[in-house]
Design a protein around this motif. Structure first.
Motif, PDB file in Angstrom:
ATOM      1  N   ARG B  49       4.425  -8.643  -1.537  1.00 34.75           N
ATOM      2  CA  ARG B  49       3.306  -8.145  -2.353  1.00 34.75           C
ATOM      3  C   ARG B  49       1.963  -8.468  -1.680  1.00 34.75           C
ATOM      4  NH1 ARG B  49       2.738 -12.179  -6.647  1.00 34.75           N
ATOM      5  NH2 ARG B  49       1.771 -13.207  -4.883  1.00 34.75           N
ATOM      6  N   ASP B  50       1.817  -9.695  -1.213  1.00 31.73           N
ATOM      7  CA  ASP B  50       0.551 -10.088  -0.590  1.00 31.73           C
ATOM      8  C   ASP B  50       0.264  -9.265   0.661  1.00 31.73           C
ATOM      9  OD1 ASP B  50       0.004 -11.944  -2.541  1.00 31.73           O
ATOM     10  OD2 ASP B  50       0.847 -13.635  -1.442  1.00 31.73           O
ATOM     11  N   VAL B  53      -0.982  -5.724  -0.255  1.00 35.59           N
ATOM     12  CA  VAL B  53      -2.380  -5.590  -0.678  1.00 35.59           C
ATOM     13  C   VAL B  53      -3.350  -6.203   0.336  1.00 35.59           C
ATOM     14  CG1 VAL B  53      -1.837  -5.405  -3.124  1.00 35.59           C
ATOM     15  CG2 VAL B  53      -2.319  -7.653  -2.141  1.00 35.59           C
ATOM     16  N   GLY B 112      -1.706  -6.125  -8.708  1.00 38.44           N
ATOM     17  CA  GLY B 112      -1.968  -4.702  -8.523  1.00 38.44           C
ATOM     18  C   GLY B 112      -3.159  -4.228  -9.344  1.00 38.44           C
ATOM     19  N   ALA B 115      -6.263  -5.503  -7.769  1.00 40.43           N
ATOM     20  CA  ALA B 115      -6.581  -4.830  -6.505  1.00 40.43           C
ATOM     21  C   ALA B 115      -6.987  -3.377  -6.724  1.00 40.43           C
ATOM     22  CB  ALA B 115      -5.390  -4.908  -5.548  1.00 40.43           C
ATOM     23  N   VAL B 117      -5.159  -0.746  -7.633  1.00 42.21           N
ATOM     24  CA  VAL B 117      -4.260   0.301  -7.154  1.00 42.21           C
ATOM     25  C   VAL B 117      -3.920   1.265  -8.296  1.00 42.21           C
ATOM     26  CG1 VAL B 117      -3.319  -1.251  -5.415  1.00 42.21           C
ATOM     27  CG2 VAL B 117      -2.130  -0.975  -7.592  1.00 42.21           C
ATOM     28  N   GLY B 121       1.240   2.216  -8.134  1.00 44.86           N
ATOM     29  CA  GLY B 121       1.108   1.034  -7.295  1.00 44.86           C
ATOM     30  C   GLY B 121       1.330  -0.249  -8.075  1.00 44.86           C
ATOM     31  N   LEU B 125       4.181  -2.894  -7.102  1.00 45.81           N
ATOM     32  CA  LEU B 125       3.891  -4.290  -6.762  1.00 45.81           C
ATOM     33  C   LEU B 125       4.611  -5.253  -7.713  1.00 45.81           C
ATOM     34  CD1 LEU B 125       0.116  -4.008  -5.821  1.00 45.81           C
ATOM     35  CD2 LEU B 125       2.014  -4.507  -4.292  1.00 45.81           C
TER      36      LEU B 125
ATOM     37  N   VAL C  56      -4.253  -1.074   3.151  1.00 46.79           N
ATOM     38  CA  VAL C  56      -3.416  -1.067   1.956  1.00 46.79           C
ATOM     39  C   VAL C  56      -2.716   0.289   1.923  1.00 46.79           C
ATOM     40  CG1 VAL C  56      -3.404  -1.103  -0.564  1.00 46.79           C
ATOM     41  CG2 VAL C  56      -4.934  -2.632   0.707  1.00 46.79           C
ATOM     42  N   LEU C  60      -0.082   3.238  -2.698  1.00 46.04           N
ATOM     43  CA  LEU C  60      -0.447   2.378  -3.824  1.00 46.04           C
ATOM     44  C   LEU C  60      -1.730   2.879  -4.475  1.00 46.04           C
ATOM     45  CD1 LEU C  60       0.260  -1.197  -2.414  1.00 46.04           C
ATOM     46  CD2 LEU C  60       1.713   0.204  -3.861  1.00 46.04           C
ATOM     47  N   GLN C  61      -2.420   3.806  -3.809  1.00 45.06           N
ATOM     48  CA  GLN C  61      -3.736   4.201  -4.306  1.00 45.06           C
ATOM     49  C   GLN C  61      -3.814   5.645  -4.778  1.00 45.06           C
ATOM     50  OE1 GLN C  61      -5.630   2.694  -0.735  1.00 45.06           O
ATOM     51  NE2 GLN C  61      -6.666   1.132  -1.953  1.00 45.06           N
TER      52      GLN C  61
END
Lengths: 209, 209, 209
Positions: B49-50, B53, B112, B115, B117, B121, B125, C56, C60-61
């Protein structure tokens, strides 16, 4: 200036490229598959390390390392056609492979120290750099990763990475000496393990006794 | 301040560490392999996951989580030596594992949301954080990933991540309550699935009817 | 404006989603597993490329690509229930799949050129984008990745990525024409390989002669 470390790294790239290609040739992959597996074995550990610390993998930006990896592939093809099977256990493959493990573990641990990660992170990065390429290629070849199941192999990278962290962070020596300590201890441990056929105990076998 | 969420997360790390180590012990890996698989199962989902992102994985920087994962490894070794096989289906392993799935899915979905997303997303995540470690360790152990093939497992993480997104983005509740909603719905769904042996239909079996 | 390239990309997403889902249905995964494998096959290559260059992942976006991938999953479910087995070799699957390979390889190589990586890096990014999703799904399904072992497949992505690099970096044409050259050469090569059943030689078989 070319250092002893650069030489070890180059030896490792060639050896890892050869090992990955020999495994792929054993699995009767076509020449492209053999080349991909060789290059991935040589460069996969370092690329994973770079992604983990947030860098664009060095191998996408420079080509020297790719050249060494491809030299390893070529060597595997020539050796296979000349000598046939069983090369994976040959000293001419096993010893350079140990040198590569040592150089890669030390370079990964050093990246970790420079990135300011935790001691655990330093060991993870050193170990991933040393064994990551072989692990990925074993997964692609549908083999149980030998670094996990079969040998005193990843242990050497773990110990060498920890040694590097100890001398750099605690003893305060410079990165050059630290790399020497990390690579030296990894290599010594690996050679002793090969020579005396060291094995780690399993959890289950102990149960049976 | 230690929240209920922190406790769930710690329970999950220990449980996932135990599950990964038990699988590796079943495969007769050596003690290092058992430890690596346990730690990877516990920390692999969060690390993936890290990386997705664009963060350096938290586990390279802090050591608390590593400690919990190693506690899980130790627990697996002790349990295996005391009790032998079949522990993977034991309630003392299955229930903490469900708690971990819930805590990890919620923490991933929350990352998520933070971030920024897309809804898809957020679900990706959350699900990756919940099941990623188990999936990677199954691949390394040459097992068909059980999260994909065998159980009402990943589905719970998908549903919980979607629930978190709904209440945080649409209903506008804070992250604390959102995490509670996401983890709570994941856990409830998982426990119901275990209790009543829920199965998702397969595409092929329907064809046969 | 919707370009020819966008159309190829959409065709590829649907085709890759269908291929991944058909493989998962063959392995008797439940509907969630089938959907996950389909989406992963369609989006995994691009996500890996994005992670490698430090972005990224686009998926996810934005959600358009996810929609096309899910359309592919739906198509696989409908086709399986209507037509049963053997769809993976059907021209209605194989031809769109070749279009997807071409579009993905070109888009990956273009990202590499824009990120200023080495020529080798351009080829790696194009190939990873084209074959990465299928490779990951094969690993999860415990299949030897067919892109490595069985076909004149990854080779087409390698050649197309190299062609794109050549015309953009050496001949100095713009990215639109470059993408056309990369995708066109990948597609032509792939179609010829299917039509004439091209195989690359293996390293081992040569030894036997």
């Amino acid at each position: 200036m070319v250092t002893a470390f650069d030489v070890m790294n180059a030896v490792g790239l060639v050896a890892f490229g050869t090992v990955g290609s020999l495994k792929a040739a054993d699995a009767e992959f076509d020449v492209l598959g053999v080349a991909v597996l060789g290059v991935l074995t040589a460069l996969g550990g370092g690329a994973t390390r770079d992604v983990l610390v947030g860098r664009v993998p060095a191998i996408l930006q420079s080509t020297t390392d790719v050249g060494f990896a491809l030299a390893g592939v070529l060597l595997a093809v020539v050796l296979t056609r000349r000598m046939g099977d069983g090369l994976l256990d040959h000293p001419a493959v096993v010893l350079p492979d140990a040198i590569g493990l040592a150089a890669f573990a030390a370079s990964g641990a050093l990246v970790g120290v420079e990135a300011g990660v935790s001691p655990f992170g330093v060991v993870v990065l050193g170990t991933v750099t040393g064994v990551g390429g072989g692990l990925v290629s074993d997964v692609l070849l549908q083999r149980v990763p030998f670094v996990l199941a079969e040998d005193f192999y990843a242990t050497c990278a773990v110990a060498g990475s920890a040694a590097l962290w100890l001398v750099v962070e605690l003893a305060g020596v410079g990165p050059g000496l630290g790399a020497a300590a990390g690579a030296g201890s990894t290599l010594a441990l690996r050679l002793l393990a090969i020579r005396f056929d060291w094995r780690l105990p399993t959890v289950r076998l102990d149960t049976a006794t």
